[in-house]
Motif scaffolding. Structure first.
Motif, PDB file in Angstrom:
ATOM      1  N   VAL A 118      28.904  78.862  55.694  1.00  0.00           N
ATOM      2  CA  VAL A 118      28.591  77.454  56.082  1.00  0.00           C
ATOM      3  C   VAL A 118      28.831  77.273  57.811  1.00  0.00           C
ATOM      4  O   VAL A 118      29.898  77.751  58.183  1.00  0.00           O
ATOM      5  CB  VAL A 118      29.307  76.539  55.408  1.00  0.00           C
ATOM      6  CG1 VAL A 118      29.205  75.032  55.979  1.00  0.00           C
ATOM      7  CG2 VAL A 118      29.250  76.411  53.897  1.00  0.00           C
ATOM      8  N   CYS A 125      20.998  72.479  50.827  1.00  0.00           N
ATOM      9  CA  CYS A 125      21.575  72.036  51.714  1.00  0.00           C
ATOM     10  C   CYS A 125      20.565  71.179  52.645  1.00  0.00           C
ATOM     11  O   CYS A 125      19.463  71.806  53.305  1.00  0.00           O
ATOM     12  CB  CYS A 125      22.487  72.932  52.773  1.00  0.00           C
ATOM     13  SG  CYS A 125      22.907  72.232  54.099  1.00  0.00           S
ATOM     14  N   PRO A 126      20.622  69.842  52.777  1.00  0.00           N
ATOM     15  CA  PRO A 126      19.642  69.098  53.813  1.00  0.00           C
ATOM     16  C   PRO A 126      19.659  69.588  55.236  1.00  0.00           C
ATOM     17  O   PRO A 126      18.689  69.230  55.765  1.00  0.00           O
ATOM     18  CB  PRO A 126      19.823  67.710  53.327  1.00  0.00           C
ATOM     19  CG  PRO A 126      21.495  67.584  53.041  1.00  0.00           C
ATOM     20  CD  PRO A 126      21.735  69.057  52.513  1.00  0.00           C
ATOM     21  N   LYS A 127      20.629  70.081  55.613  1.00  0.00           N
ATOM     22  CA  LYS A 127      20.890  70.297  56.942  1.00  0.00           C
ATOM     23  C   LYS A 127      20.777  71.882  57.488  1.00  0.00           C
ATOM     24  O   LYS A 127      20.841  72.205  58.466  1.00  0.00           O
ATOM     25  CB  LYS A 127      22.200  69.896  57.482  1.00  0.00           C
ATOM     26  CG  LYS A 127      22.312  68.380  57.586  1.00  0.00           C
ATOM     27  CD  LYS A 127      21.206  67.958  58.600  1.00  0.00           C
ATOM     28  CE  LYS A 127      21.360  66.280  58.537  1.00  0.00           C
ATOM     29  NZ  LYS A 127      20.241  65.633  59.572  1.00  0.00           N
ATOM     30  N   TYR A 169      32.957  71.707  52.673  1.00  0.00           N
ATOM     31  CA  TYR A 169      32.973  72.350  51.550  1.00  0.00           C
ATOM     32  C   TYR A 169      32.880  73.635  51.323  1.00  0.00           C
ATOM     33  O   TYR A 169      32.226  74.650  52.238  1.00  0.00           O
ATOM     34  CB  TYR A 169      31.614  71.874  50.452  1.00  0.00           C
ATOM     35  CG  TYR A 169      31.651  70.498  50.082  1.00  0.00           C
ATOM     36  CD1 TYR A 169      32.324  70.124  48.866  1.00  0.00           C
ATOM     37  CD2 TYR A 169      31.278  69.355  50.790  1.00  0.00           C
ATOM     38  CE1 TYR A 169      32.325  68.729  48.418  1.00  0.00           C
ATOM     39  CE2 TYR A 169      31.455  68.099  50.564  1.00  0.00           C
ATOM     40  CZ  TYR A 169      31.993  67.793  49.428  1.00  0.00           C
ATOM     41  OH  TYR A 169      32.122  66.404  48.924  1.00  0.00           O
ATOM     42  N   ALA A 172      22.599  74.055  56.743  1.00  0.00           N
ATOM     43  CA  ALA A 172      23.785  74.739  57.382  1.00  0.00           C
ATOM     44  C   ALA A 172      24.335  75.808  56.617  1.00  0.00           C
ATOM     45  O   ALA A 172      25.377  76.419  57.136  1.00  0.00           O
ATOM     46  CB  ALA A 172      24.820  73.707  57.296  1.00  0.00           C
ATOM     47  N   ILE A 173      23.667  76.453  55.509  1.00  0.00           N
ATOM     48  CA  ILE A 173      24.136  77.330  54.934  1.00  0.00           C
ATOM     49  C   ILE A 173      23.149  78.537  54.913  1.00  0.00           C
ATOM     50  O   ILE A 173      22.011  78.342  54.747  1.00  0.00           O
ATOM     51  CB  ILE A 173      24.262  77.023  53.309  1.00  0.00           C
ATOM     52  CG1 ILE A 173      25.014  75.891  53.046  1.00  0.00           C
ATOM     53  CG2 ILE A 173      24.980  78.411  52.563  1.00  0.00           C
ATOM     54  CD1 ILE A 173      25.380  75.307  51.802  1.00  0.00           C
ATOM     55  N   CYS A 218      26.733  71.030  59.203  1.00  0.00           N
ATOM     56  CA  CYS A 218      27.323  70.381  57.994  1.00  0.00           C
ATOM     57  C   CYS A 218      27.705  68.906  58.268  1.00  0.00           C
ATOM     58  O   CYS A 218      28.310  68.593  59.267  1.00  0.00           O
ATOM     59  CB  CYS A 218      28.522  71.366  57.568  1.00  0.00           C
ATOM     60  SG  CYS A 218      29.195  70.342  55.978  1.00  0.00           S
ATOM     61  N   ILE A 219      27.196  68.039  57.498  1.00  0.00           N
ATOM     62  CA  ILE A 219      27.537  66.653  57.479  1.00  0.00           C
ATOM     63  C   ILE A 219      28.483  66.038  56.502  1.00  0.00           C
ATOM     64  O   ILE A 219      28.332  65.163  56.144  1.00  0.00           O
ATOM     65  CB  ILE A 219      26.258  65.907  57.438  1.00  0.00           C
ATOM     66  CG1 ILE A 219      25.335  66.142  56.417  1.00  0.00           C
ATOM     67  CG2 ILE A 219      25.206  65.888  58.941  1.00  0.00           C
ATOM     68  CD1 ILE A 219      24.255  65.265  55.979  1.00  0.00           C
ATOM     69  N   LYS A 220      28.893  67.099  55.452  1.00  0.00           N
ATOM     70  CA  LYS A 220      29.717  66.828  54.543  1.00  0.00           C
ATOM     71  C   LYS A 220      29.224  65.981  53.131  1.00  0.00           C
ATOM     72  O   LYS A 220      29.885  64.911  52.870  1.00  0.00           O
ATOM     73  CB  LYS A 220      31.087  66.149  55.123  1.00  0.00           C
ATOM     74  CG  LYS A 220      31.971  66.773  56.096  1.00  0.00           C
ATOM     75  CD  LYS A 220      32.875  66.056  56.927  1.00  0.00           C
ATOM     76  CE  LYS A 220      33.589  66.720  57.843  1.00  0.00           C
ATOM     77  NZ  LYS A 220      34.976  65.959  58.319  1.00  0.00           N
ATOM     78  N   CYS A 221      27.912  66.228  52.953  1.00  0.00           N
ATOM     79  CA  CYS A 221      27.389  65.444  52.224  1.00  0.00           C
ATOM     80  C   CYS A 221      27.672  65.706  50.611  1.00  0.00           C
ATOM     81  O   CYS A 221      27.467  65.084  49.640  1.00  0.00           O
ATOM     82  CB  CYS A 221      25.662  65.432  52.322  1.00  0.00           C
ATOM     83  SG  CYS A 221      25.352  67.072  51.850  1.00  0.00           S
ATOM     84  N   GLY A 222      27.864  66.935  50.378  1.00  0.00           N
ATOM     85  CA  GLY A 222      28.642  67.678  49.095  1.00  0.00           C
ATOM     86  C   GLY A 222      27.347  67.985  48.242  1.00  0.00           C
ATOM     87  O   GLY A 222      27.591  67.986  47.043  1.00  0.00           O
ATOM     88  N   MET A 223      26.098  68.090  48.830  1.00  0.00           N
ATOM     89  CA  MET A 223      24.984  68.589  47.700  1.00  0.00           C
ATOM     90  C   MET A 223      25.347  70.215  47.454  1.00  0.00           C
ATOM     91  O   MET A 223      24.966  70.551  46.202  1.00  0.00           O
ATOM     92  CB  MET A 223      23.672  68.614  48.798  1.00  0.00           C
ATOM     93  CG  MET A 223      23.015  67.070  49.075  1.00  0.00           C
ATOM     94  SD  MET A 223      22.661  66.336  47.440  1.00  0.00           S
ATOM     95  CE  MET A 223      20.975  66.547  47.348  1.00  0.00           C
ATOM     96  N   CYS A 224      25.758  70.897  48.385  1.00  0.00           N
ATOM     97  CA  CYS A 224      26.130  72.219  47.866  1.00  0.00           C
ATOM     98  C   CYS A 224      27.164  72.353  46.500  1.00  0.00           C
ATOM     99  O   CYS A 224      26.821  72.974  45.746  1.00  0.00           O
ATOM    100  CB  CYS A 224      26.842  73.040  48.898  1.00  0.00           C
ATOM    101  SG  CYS A 224      28.067  72.022  49.687  1.00  0.00           S
TER     102      CYS A 224
HETATM  103  S1  SF4 Z   1      25.091  70.663  51.582  1.00  0.00           S
HETATM  104 FE1  SF4 Z   1      24.994  71.516  53.608  1.00  0.00          FE
HETATM  105  S2  SF4 Z   1      25.551  69.644  54.718  1.00  0.00           S
HETATM  106 FE2  SF4 Z   1      25.875  69.153  52.623  1.00  0.00          FE
HETATM  107  S3  SF4 Z   1      27.910  69.556  52.593  1.00  0.00           S
HETATM  108 FE3  SF4 Z   1      27.052  71.351  51.857  1.00  0.00          FE
HETATM  109  S4  SF4 Z   1      26.901  72.548  53.697  1.00  0.00           S
HETATM  110 FE4  SF4 Z   1      27.608  70.573  54.307  1.00  0.00          FE
END
Ligand code: SF4
Ligand code: SF4
Lengths: 98, 392
Positions: A40, A85-87, A68, A89-90, A45-51
């Motif tokens: 990550v 991940c919408p950004k 996360y 980031a992973i 990361c915007i800490k959205c929690g999708m992952c």
């Molecule tokens: S899905 Fe991506 S943006 Fe959202 S919390 Fe997980 S790593 Fe961060």
């Protein structure tokens, strides 16, 4: 071939093979055959929690800072979190790479 | 006082399930079991039995539902037959491996192909090794009594295994017989409430049905095998208690006129009644013939059988199944194993009879006894013989 040893005797095995300790699967570490691991990028990361929601192995847990983190004892490297991940980031990184 | 009534055996079995106060019935109708579950659904609909009747889409679903309900701690009953038992097959092994004490009636019927709705034991014999305790009833009274006994044994914490009561399709299921239906108070005395050692309970979570890795599987199977073998003493004890409460006696192997018998017929299920008539006739003619009826099929009561057969020179073993390509029928094989290298063991001849609803008459039993007597002098070529089969 090595002799396969039993890990429990028939006299002590639980009735009907029931598992009497709730949540005991966590003792069974299943992440050792992974070929890729998710990394990550906290900058993105915007800490959205999708992952956390999409991981089929429920590897992710939230850190105190709200990010996360995947538990590598169970991660299979499937890449679903990276895909969702919408950004973006992973990144999936081959295991042999640092 | 318990009342003696003229009643169809299927209806009487349903009444026995009501007396046992089953809490969940999940079943799919199939000939010749239909009247049992039909009547149970009526009893539930009319408020006479306080149970959940769960109509399901198949036998596979019926037994799966039963696994869930008994795992949650409810007294659970189902019934099936023939093709329905085949469809349950997968779940039969799940239920016994998980030690879930479901009680099931199997109205024994032949298997397709060719299509047959009539009676024999081919359905249950395909499930010989499913790990359930199995008994066979000879008449309607026994069907009722063994149903109550099955709940008593299966749910006993020292046993905790599912149990099948076999009744012959049509010859028992659809016949009206004089049957003594026990009193509720006596049944309550005999059958304590179901209190399983383990159940699915959100307050005390456990997992049932986990994976058995190679380091565990052999031990799990061994534990199951030992459990069903150990169950024998509790099965017999529950028959002792049955006699105390209801006055009728049951044994793993029932003997009929075996004193000084040289040739002994071996039967299971309702043909035993005809076999008794045949034995009486042959005894009247001075032939030293007796009969052993196997009531407990799984676990097989080997020592009890050897004791009961003591003194017999010849056993004429009747199988109501044809096992294509096997060295003999399942009962024949079982007894040959039980007597293997036992000093003074009787000679064993295996007859396949009564397939797909073909009647086994007194004359057929006489034929088997005569053949067994002649084979004892001159060994037959084959290890089993199909009785009454037409050649051309
Ligand atoms: S899905 Fe991506 S943006 Fe959202 S919390 Fe997980 S790593 Fe961060
Ligand atoms: S790669 Fe798959 S298993 Fe690993 S954390 Fe991501 S979603 Fe979970």
């Amino acid at each position: 071939m090595a002799v396969q040893d039993a890990i429990i005797g028939w006299k002590t095995i639980t009735h009907g093979c029931h598992v009497l300790e709730p949540g005991s699967t966590r003792h069974f570490k299943t992440g050792d055959w992974r070929s890729m691991r998710p990394v990550v990028d906290k900058e993105k990361c915007i800490k959205c929690g999708m992952c956390y929601i999409f991981c089929p192995d429920m590897c992710y847990s939230q850190t105190e800072e709200g990010y996360y983190e995947a538990n590598m004892d169970y991660c299979k490297g499937c890449g679903i979190c990276a895909n969702e991940c919408p950004k973006d980031a992973i990144t999936m990184v081959p295991e042999e790479e640092e | 006082m318990a009342k003696r009534v003229g009643i169809e055996v299927s209806i009487a079995i349903a009444e026995a399930v009501k007396l046992a106060q089953a809490e969940v019935v999940a079943a799919y109708p199939i000939t010749p079991q239909t009247h049992i579950v039909e009547h149970l659904s009526e009893l539930v609909a009319d408020g006479e039995l306080d149970a959940e009747f769960i109509p399901v889409e198949s036998e596979h679903a019926a037994l799966s539902t039963c696994c869930g309900s008994v795992a949650a701690g409810a007294r659970t009953y189902t019934a099936t037959s023939s093709q329905g038992l085949m469809l349950m097959s997968e779940v039969l092994y799940v239920a016994s491996g998980m030690r879930l004490p479901i009680v099931m009636t199997v109205a024994n019927r032949a298997l397709s192909a060719p299509i047959s709705i009539w009676n024999d034991h081919q359905d249950i014999m395909t499930q010989r090794d499913c790990g359930w305790i199995q008994t066979f009833a000879e008449n309607g009274q026994e069907a009722v009594d063994l149903t109550l006994h099955a709940f008593r044994v299966a749910e006993d914490r020292k046993v905790s295994l599912p149990m099948i009561v076999n009744i012959d399709g049509f010859t028992l299921s659809h016949v009206i017989e004089p049957i003594e239906l026990p009193d509720q108070a006596d049944v309550d005395r005999y059958l304590p409430p179901f209190k399983p050692k383990y159940k699915l309970d959100p307050k005390k979570p456990i997992s049932m049905g986990p994976v058995g890795i190679p380091e565990v599987y052999t031990e799990a199977r061994m534990a199951h095998d030992q459990a069903i073998k150990n169950a024998k003493r509790w099965i017999i004890k529950a028959w002792d208690e049955f006699e105390e409460v209801f006055g009728r006696r049951y044994n793993p192997v029932e003997e009929y006129r075996t004193e000084d018998a040289e040739i002994v017929l071996v039967t299971m299920g309702s043909i035993s009644e005809t076999a008794m008539t045949a034995v009486d006739k042959m005894r009247d003619e001075g032939k030293k013939v007796g009969l052993l009826k196997i009531r407990l099929w799984r676990p097989f009561p080997g020592p009890e059988f050897r004791k009961a057969a003591k003194g017999a020179k010849v056993l004429a073993v009747v199988d109501r199944t044809l096992a294509p390509g096997a060295s003999s029928g399942p009962v024949g094989e079982e007894l040959r194993t039980v007597f293997y290298k036992v000093p003074g063991a009787p000679k064993i001849f295996n007859f396949i009879a009564g397939l797909g609803g073909r009647d086994v008459t007194v004359e057929r039993f006489e034929e088997m006894v005569d053949k067994a007597a002649s084979y004892a002098k001159k060994r037959p070529k084959e290890l089993y013989e199909v009785i009454g089969v037409r050649e051309k």
